[in-house]
Write a protein that holds these residues in place. Sequence first.
Motif, PDB file in Angstrom:
ATOM      1  N   LYS A   1      51.492 -29.852 -52.749  1.00 12.20           N
ATOM      2  CA  LYS A   1      52.203 -30.994 -52.162  1.00 12.20           C
ATOM      3  C   LYS A   1      53.543 -31.222 -52.861  1.00 12.20           C
ATOM      4  N   ALA A   2      53.610 -30.891 -54.164  1.00  7.08           N
ATOM      5  CA  ALA A   2      54.840 -31.078 -54.935  1.00  7.08           C
ATOM      6  C   ALA A   2      55.787 -29.888 -54.783  1.00  7.08           C
ATOM      7  N   GLY A   3      55.417 -28.897 -53.967  1.00  3.96           N
ATOM      8  CA  GLY A   3      56.294 -27.752 -53.750  1.00  3.96           C
ATOM      9  C   GLY A   3      56.281 -26.754 -54.890  1.00  3.96           C
ATOM     10  N   VAL A   4      55.237 -26.774 -55.693  1.00  4.40           N
ATOM     11  CA  VAL A   4      55.123 -25.831 -56.816  1.00  4.40           C
ATOM     12  C   VAL A   4      54.250 -24.639 -56.409  1.00  4.40           C
ATOM     13  N   ALA A   5      53.092 -24.922 -55.827  1.00  3.14           N
ATOM     14  CA  ALA A   5      52.219 -23.851 -55.334  1.00  3.14           C
ATOM     15  C   ALA A   5      52.527 -23.612 -53.847  1.00  3.14           C
ATOM     16  N   VAL A   6      52.197 -22.424 -53.350  1.00  7.88           N
ATOM     17  CA  VAL A   6      52.405 -22.100 -51.930  1.00  7.88           C
ATOM     18  C   VAL A   6      51.040 -21.842 -51.277  1.00  7.88           C
ATOM     19  N   PRO A   7      50.984 -21.916 -49.939  1.00  4.83           N
ATOM     20  CA  PRO A   7      49.707 -21.689 -49.251  1.00  4.83           C
ATOM     21  C   PRO A   7      49.032 -20.376 -49.663  1.00  4.83           C
ATOM     22  N   GLU A   8      49.822 -19.314 -49.804  1.00  2.00           N
ATOM     23  CA  GLU A   8      49.250 -18.019 -50.207  1.00  2.00           C
ATOM     24  C   GLU A   8      48.595 -18.134 -51.585  1.00  2.00           C
ATOM     25  N   GLY A   9      49.162 -18.999 -52.431  1.00  4.04           N
ATOM     26  CA  GLY A   9      48.602 -19.236 -53.755  1.00  4.04           C
ATOM     27  C   GLY A   9      47.257 -19.946 -53.676  1.00  4.04           C
ATOM     28  N   LEU A  10      47.124 -20.840 -52.685  1.00  7.38           N
ATOM     29  CA  LEU A  10      45.841 -21.529 -52.516  1.00  7.38           C
ATOM     30  C   LEU A  10      44.759 -20.529 -52.099  1.00  7.38           C
ATOM     31  N   ILE A  11      45.104 -19.624 -51.193  1.00  8.26           N
ATOM     32  CA  ILE A  11      44.136 -18.611 -50.753  1.00  8.26           C
ATOM     33  C   ILE A  11      43.753 -17.721 -51.935  1.00  8.26           C
ATOM     34  N   ALA A  12      44.756 -17.321 -52.722  1.00  6.01           N
ATOM     35  CA  ALA A  12      44.485 -16.480 -53.893  1.00  6.01           C
ATOM     36  C   ALA A  12      43.565 -17.206 -54.878  1.00  6.01           C
ATOM     37  N   HIS A  13      43.783 -18.509 -55.021  1.00  9.32           N
ATOM     38  CA  HIS A  13      42.932 -19.280 -55.917  1.00  9.32           C
ATOM     39  C   HIS A  13      41.467 -19.254 -55.436  1.00  9.32           C
ATOM     40  N   GLY A  14      41.301 -19.345 -54.132  1.00  2.99           N
ATOM     41  CA  GLY A  14      39.953 -19.276 -53.565  1.00  2.99           C
ATOM     42  C   GLY A  14      39.263 -17.963 -53.913  1.00  2.99           C
ATOM     43  N   ARG A  15      40.010 -16.870 -53.826  1.00  7.05           N
ATOM     44  CA  ARG A  15      39.421 -15.566 -54.198  1.00  7.05           C
ATOM     45  C   ARG A  15      38.963 -15.601 -55.652  1.00  7.05           C
ATOM     46  N   GLY A  16      39.795 -16.160 -56.514  1.00  9.83           N
ATOM     47  CA  GLY A  16      39.431 -16.285 -57.917  1.00  9.83           C
ATOM     48  C   GLY A  16      38.174 -17.127 -58.102  1.00  9.83           C
ATOM     49  N   GLU A  17      38.117 -18.229 -57.357  1.00  8.66           N
ATOM     50  CA  GLU A  17      36.948 -19.119 -57.443  1.00  8.66           C
ATOM     51  C   GLU A  17      35.653 -18.353 -57.162  1.00  8.66           C
ATOM     52  N   ALA A  18      35.693 -17.510 -56.136  1.00  8.76           N
ATOM     53  CA  ALA A  18      34.486 -16.762 -55.755  1.00  8.76           C
ATOM     54  C   ALA A  18      34.042 -15.861 -56.898  1.00  8.76           C
ATOM     55  N   PHE A  19      34.994 -15.165 -57.516  1.00 12.47           N
ATOM     56  CA  PHE A  19      34.625 -14.285 -58.627  1.00 12.47           C
ATOM     57  C   PHE A  19      34.169 -15.096 -59.838  1.00 12.47           C
ATOM     58  N   ASP A  20      34.828 -16.233 -60.093  1.00 12.54           N
ATOM     59  CA  ASP A  20      34.430 -17.034 -61.254  1.00 12.54           C
ATOM     60  C   ASP A  20      33.014 -17.577 -61.067  1.00 12.54           C
ATOM     61  N   TYR A  21      32.695 -17.903 -59.820  1.00 17.86           N
ATOM     62  CA  TYR A  21      31.339 -18.334 -59.506  1.00 17.86           C
ATOM     63  C   TYR A  21      30.347 -17.233 -59.881  1.00 17.86           C
ATOM     64  N   LEU A  22      30.678 -15.998 -59.510  1.00 14.35           N
ATOM     65  CA  LEU A  22      29.793 -14.872 -59.832  1.00 14.35           C
ATOM     66  C   LEU A  22      29.686 -14.668 -61.348  1.00 14.35           C
ATOM     67  N   PHE A  23      30.778 -14.945 -62.063  1.00 15.56           N
ATOM     68  CA  PHE A  23      30.764 -14.804 -63.529  1.00 15.56           C
ATOM     69  C   PHE A  23      30.114 -16.004 -64.224  1.00 15.56           C
ATOM     70  N   GLY A  24      29.665 -16.999 -63.455  1.00 16.14           N
ATOM     71  CA  GLY A  24      29.038 -18.170 -64.057  1.00 16.14           C
ATOM     72  C   GLY A  24      30.037 -19.114 -64.696  1.00 16.14           C
ATOM     73  N   GLU A  25      31.316 -18.968 -64.316  1.00 16.60           N
ATOM     74  CA  GLU A  25      32.384 -19.831 -64.833  1.00 16.60           C
ATOM     75  C   GLU A  25      32.376 -19.905 -66.361  1.00 16.60           C
ATOM     76  N   GLU A  26      32.139 -18.756 -66.955  1.00 14.11           N
ATOM     77  CA  GLU A  26      32.181 -18.635 -68.413  1.00 14.11           C
ATOM     78  C   GLU A  26      32.897 -17.344 -68.793  1.00 14.11           C
ATOM     79  N   THR A  27      33.525 -17.355 -69.960  1.00 11.47           N
ATOM     80  CA  THR A  27      34.169 -16.153 -70.470  1.00 11.47           C
ATOM     81  C   THR A  27      33.088 -15.168 -70.902  1.00 11.47           C
ATOM     82  N   SER A  28      33.129 -13.981 -70.345  1.00  8.72           N
ATOM     83  CA  SER A  28      32.125 -12.968 -70.696  1.00  8.72           C
ATOM     84  C   SER A  28      32.484 -12.336 -72.038  1.00  8.72           C
TER      85      SER A  28
END
Lengths: 255, 255
Positions: free
Chosen positions: A24-51
């Motif tokens: 909303k502040a013009g810092v992130a872009v829509p493509e960045g939001l989609i990329a973040h979602g991809r990261g979320e999916a993998f972090d979920y698989l990793f248990g949201e912890e540093t391996s």
Amino acid sequence: MKIPPTHPRYTSLMTREKLVRAWKAGVAVPEGLIAHGRGEAFDYLFGEETSAPALVAEKAAAAFLVRGKRPVISVNGNVAALAAREVVHLAKAIPAKIEVNLFHRSAARMNRIVRLLGTAGARDVLGPRPDARIPGLDSKRALAHRAGIHGADVVLVPLEDGDRAEALVRMGKVVISVDLNPLSRTTMMATVPIVDELTRALPTVEKFVKELRGDPKEVERISRTYDKAGNLKAVYSYLGWRLKGLMKTQQHRGR
Amino acid sequence: MKIPPTHPRYTSLMTREKLVRAWKAGVAVPEGLIAHGRGEAFDYLFGEETSAPALVAEKAAAAFLVRGKRPVISVNGNVAALAAREVVHLAKAIPAKIEVNLFHRSAARMNRIVRLLGTAGARDVLGPRPDARIPGLDSKRALAHRAGIHGADVVLVPLEDGDRAEALVRMGKVVISVDLNPLSRTTMMATVPIVDELTRALPTVEKFVKELRGDPKEVERISRTYDKAGNLKAVYSYLGWRLKGLMKTQQHRGR
């Protein structure tokens, strides 16, 4: 919507909120939001912890950054939105320069991100007045600073796209990535791929930087013995093990 | 940026483009973009193909939809953005009603989505004038039509959130989900979870609907023998196998 801190997904939801606000502040872009979602999916698989293998890569990254003659941290919209403070702290600890490098570049967005990093305590942020080009990338995406990424010997590129990571490796630089996708081209291309979440990875690298700064022998040992292929193999084993566990749990619940 | 059709990631990139355009048009929301990214990560792991177990679930979904007395397809922003035509074709084949159901509800967004479905050929789309509530959901999210989702016996909820899927199951409905996350609460909660990408899943369900429409015996047999736990177990095995293969390939490349 107010998210209570006791919510089991509090951190993940707050991060998402932060990114939506940055968009909303013009810092992130829509493509960045989609990329973040991809990261979320993998972090979920990793248990949201540093391996454990991510920790090994983070220590190696610290060694390469301390050893670097001209280390630079590359910052894009998502990185600025999620970890401006962490970037500034790490840059000071190394010390390294900071250069803003945008996939979807505009002068207004560049200035907003530089300002945001300034608020987080950064001085002399590069990015707005590029004077060099990274070979093999198209027009706007190639722009860089001679005193920054273009001339760097070690570059930390959190949340970087595959093309750019590859182009930097081709220039002969030590490229350290932070990317939750253990199979992405960025992870494959980087010299030291860190498969971990940004706001966990950066402070951990910073901690190792502080440990290693006064220990050049250990820095040499780590940078000599770091084994990318072996480390990624360990990441894959860990992910496979996690996935098996998750499936067993869910199957039980699904009945 | 023009993406050439020969690009190895053409479909995925075009879908992303479509969603960004829908967000600019006020149809999709930032949270929807992040959710799409999560789906992308899982679809990548699935090889961007419909798995054999997904096909089984899609056939079962078709049987339940044909068998339903008051079947309804629920549509949100991402579904309208990515598969308006597919929804309309499927609704006509069953036949089923269409109801727009938004997590981030506003009158303007509701009307835009109803118009978009109208352009795709839908008539009498429900959503703008709800007259009932789904128990257990907060205010705006509970809104539904008596003649639509609230009174339905079978509901197809593509890209639905876990809370709503659960609330519909508690109402005693047959809930059919389309969700690429095989471990999500929506997948766990649904009566018939389809773990597949939306624009592949909907036309496949439509094809099965057309096959099954004239075969009530087969419809009964499929809806009687469908085994959710067994089906999800097959999805998990498939994913584990895919992941192992991907890791082997990437490890090889990473060397």
